[in-house]
Design an enzyme around this catalytic site. Structure first.
Site, PDB file in Angstrom:
ATOM      1  N   GLY A 370       0.824  -1.208   0.000  1.00 42.40           N
ATOM      2  CA  GLY A 370       0.000   0.000   0.000  1.00 42.40           C
ATOM      3  C   GLY A 370       0.848   1.244   0.000  1.00 42.40           C
ATOM      4  N   GLY A 372       0.543   5.591   1.221  1.00 41.76           N
ATOM      5  CA  GLY A 372      -0.217   6.630   1.906  1.00 41.76           C
ATOM      6  C   GLY A 372       0.627   7.864   2.101  1.00 41.76           C
ATOM      7  N   GLY A 373       0.059   8.842   2.799  1.00 36.58           N
ATOM      8  CA  GLY A 373       0.802  10.067   3.055  1.00 36.58           C
ATOM      9  C   GLY A 373       2.012   9.849   3.935  1.00 36.58           C
ATOM     10  CE  LYS A 391       3.444   3.381   9.512  1.00 42.23           C
ATOM     11  NZ  LYS A 391       2.230   3.991  10.125  1.00 42.23           N
ATOM     12  CG  ASP A 485      -6.396   8.990  11.399  1.00 37.66           C
ATOM     13  OD1 ASP A 485      -7.467   9.464  10.972  1.00 37.66           O
ATOM     14  OD2 ASP A 485      -5.442   8.727  10.659  1.00 37.66           O
TER      15      ASP A 485
END
Length: 668
Positions: A370, A372-373, A391, A485
């Protein structure tokens, strides 16, 4: 009685040593009467403790040998070469300047020469003058510093000043000044020490936030170094001075009401104080070793006396109690069980990996999961064929905020509904977080897709698992963890569709007794962020902010669609929570009873979600109460008050209420 006798014994012994050593000549001078004085350049009448190269053996001390080159007197201190610019025999100090500073257009001290701290000499025997020393510390940083404030927490020393002539594209040199000896932990994380040097003068104002050029001028003025106390006259002064110091120390301690402090001061404290004083004035000289021998004898005698007293009143009962305690614990605890526990604890703690390990684990980042920001997520495999998700934080996050937040919040958390942090990597700007691998991906891929199907019971179980995970963050840890979040993208599913709360990049730690947190901590994702995180008019930011986000998540799970849908078929369905509330309340009063068909679990998720998204935080339930509502049936749930956003009539409200989960089957 013990303290008084101990002091008298120590005091008498120390006085006796002073007399014996003076009479027996232990502190006799090393042939200084037969050593002529010397000169070098402007330095005249050079005598003990200094000696010139080539002087007869016994003149001065080898550590203070001067070499005269081009009318300049040079002394070696550790690995450094220094010019002796002046000598004050009246003050027992001499002034030195680093010889290497004149041989470079960008002068800094050599890295292999370590000056001495007052009272703590290492290999040499010179001491810095504590009244004059200021330190200049040079560091090399892997990145340009945006924060150049003082590196120390407890002093107001200078800030980091750039050394442009020593900086390159990938290495940035800085210098700062401080009156404290700089330690490794005092500098910025991305920096390392190059070298350090003392400087200062009683007649020159110490630099405050001085530039590199100013600091070079101060370094070229040099620093003061104390004489050692080595000659016969000085030894007598040292003994008298240290006796007074030990006597003052004893009087201070004996005035304390604590019998423990009095006993320790008499038995050990006065002797150690005296020896430390002698060592400070005469580092490892004949006087010091003679004192060590004499004091050791005195301490042994006192120890025998004290041990005899303690054996009768303390050690005997303590031995019995220790034996009983040992027998008790031996029957209750197995050594094998303890070792197994320790190994399990070590396995549960996140491990630190090198960046080379990360590339090996991910197969050089072959399989991307994936984007993401925050950066990218890659699949990896640890030894033992254990799959993980790695990550890699993007360069925009290299200030460490998200990295620190995630490691500090979930590094020690172990809960079935919270994703586990397996390890991490931090090498300069390269940072990575290693999590347990979730093969089913994130929740949003399932609830917003027609290709996947859950039964209502499975959907209720997923919602309950998420609620338990958030409740654990709020109540199950020593510090309250606010996630900030909560959304479908941050809920991961394992092979059995067990949900796990993930992505703690915005999370914060707060004491559990705090009912609110600063507004500055308010962050999140539009559509899930609580009203009070936008404006304090709605209330204070607290754990109820996570409750609001969870409520929005529940409504999306129940409807199988996003709460705000600009492409909805009817305008009344654009904001899904308002549409749901309108139909539930009309069914409650029987207006659309025949047309309204909703599953029991779907209704429960909607009602609980509407309770969670009340505009005022105090109107929302806690996560513990949410868990209770999800565990219970739907019959006992009451429709909550109308949320603020639901004011007014909604057009198209007479249409049938049909579940948006068209792909969810009862047989899933």
């Amino acid at each position: 009685m013990v303290s008084s006798h101990g002091f008298l014994l120590s005091l008498q012994a120390l006085t006796m040593v002073s007399t014996i050593m003076t009479n027996t000549g232990v502190i006799a001078t090393q042939g200084q009467a037969f050593c002529p004085s010397s000169s070098c350049g402007h330095l005249q009448d050079i005598r003990s403790p200094f000696r010139m190269q080539g002087d007869p053996q016994g003149c001065g001390f080898p550590e203070y040998e001067l070499v005269c080159i081009d009318s300049k007197a040079i002394i070696h201190i550790n690995n450094g070469r220094y010019f002796v610019t002046s000598i004050s025999y009246s003050n027992s100090t001499f002034w030195v300047v680093d010889a290497n500073l004149d041989n470079s257009s960008c002068p800094i001290p050599a890295s292999n020469q370590r000056p001495y701290v007052n009272g703590l000499p290492s290999e040499g025997r010179t001491l810095l003058d504590p009244d004059t020393v200021t330190w200049a510390a040079f560091v090399s940083c892997s990145e340009m510093l945006s924060d150049v404030s003082s590196p120390f927490l407890s002093c107001c020393s200078g800030i980091y000043q750039p050394v442009n002539c020593r900086s390159t594209k990938n290495s940035f040199a800085y210098v700062f000044t401080t009156t404290f000896f700089p330690m490794v932990g005092d500098i910025k994380p991305s920096c390392r020490y190059l070298s350090m040097i003392p400087f200062g003068s009683r007649h020159v104002k110490r630099p405050d936030n001085a530039s590199y050029d100013d600091i070079v001028k101060f370094m070229k003025n040099g620093f003061a170094v104390n004489f050692p106390y080595r000659n016969g006259r000085s030894y007598h002064l040292v003994i008298n001075t240290c006796l007074k110091d030990a006597n003052g120390y004893f009087n201070d301690k004996i005035s304390n009401s604590s019998i423990v402090d009095q006993t320790l001061a008499a038995v050990f404290g006065i002797d150690l104080r005296f020896l430390r004083c002698v060592n400070d004035y005469s580092y490892r000289s004949k006087l010091f070793w003679a004192m060590v021998a004499m004091i050791s004898t005195v301490v042994i005698v006192k120890f025998v006396i004290v041990f005899g007293i303690l054996s009768r009143f303390v050690f005997a009962p303590l031995t019995v109690l220790t034996f009983l305690a040992y027998k008790y614990w031996k029957t209750r605890i197995s050594i094998d069980a303890v070792e197994k526990f320790l190994q399990m604890q070590q396995a549960l703690s996140p491990a630190r990996y090198a960046y080379t390990d990360i590339t090996a684990i991910t197969g050089h980042f072959r399989e991307k999961l994936g984007q993401g920001g925050y950066g990218s997520v890659y699949r990896g495999v640890l030894p033992g064929d254990v799959s993980v998700a790695v990550k890699m934080l993007s360069n925009s996050l290299c200030n460490g905020d998200e990295f620190i937040s995630e490691v500090s919040t979930i590094g020690s958390i172990h809960h079935v509904n919270v994703v586990r942090l397996v390890g991490f990597c931090s090498e300069e700007t390269k940072r990575a977080l290693i999590y347990e691998y979730m093969p089913r991906g994130s929740l949003d891929k399932h609830i917003f897709s027609s290709e996947q199907s859950f039964s209502w019971d499975k959907l209720n179980g997923i919602a309950l698992g998420i609620a338990r995970g958030i409740n654990y963050l709020h109540q199950g840890c020593e510090m309250q963890i606010l996630h900030f979040d909560i959304k479908p993208h941050n809920i991961l599913l394992d092979n059995s569709f067990t949900p796990k709360v993930a992505d703690f990049g915005l999370a914060k730690l707060y004491p559990r007794d705090n009912s609110f947190v600063p507004v500055s901590a308010a962050r999140g994702t539009i559509g899930y962020i609580a009203p009070e995180m936008i404006s304090r008019n709605f209330g204070v930011v607290s754990c109820k902010s996570d409750v609001y986000s969870f409520g929005m998540l529940l409504l999306e799970m129940a409807g199988g669609r996003r709460n705000l849908d600009q492409h909805a078929e009817r305008r009344s369905q654009t904001y899904y929570p308002a549409w749901v509330y309108s139909h539930l309340t009309r069914q409650e009063v029987g207006e659309i009873c025949e047309a309204f068909d909703v599953h029991e679990v779907e209704r429960k998720l909607c009602v609980v979600g509407l309770w969670c998204i009340q505009m005022k935080p105090h109107d929302r339930p806690t996560m513990a109460e949410v868990v209770g509502m999800l565990e219970a049936g739907a019959d006992g749930l009451q429709i909550p008050p109308q949320p603020f956003f639901c004011g007014g009539e909604l057009t198209g409200s007479t249409s049938y209420f049909s579940s948006e989960l068209s792909a969810i089957s009862e047989n899933g």
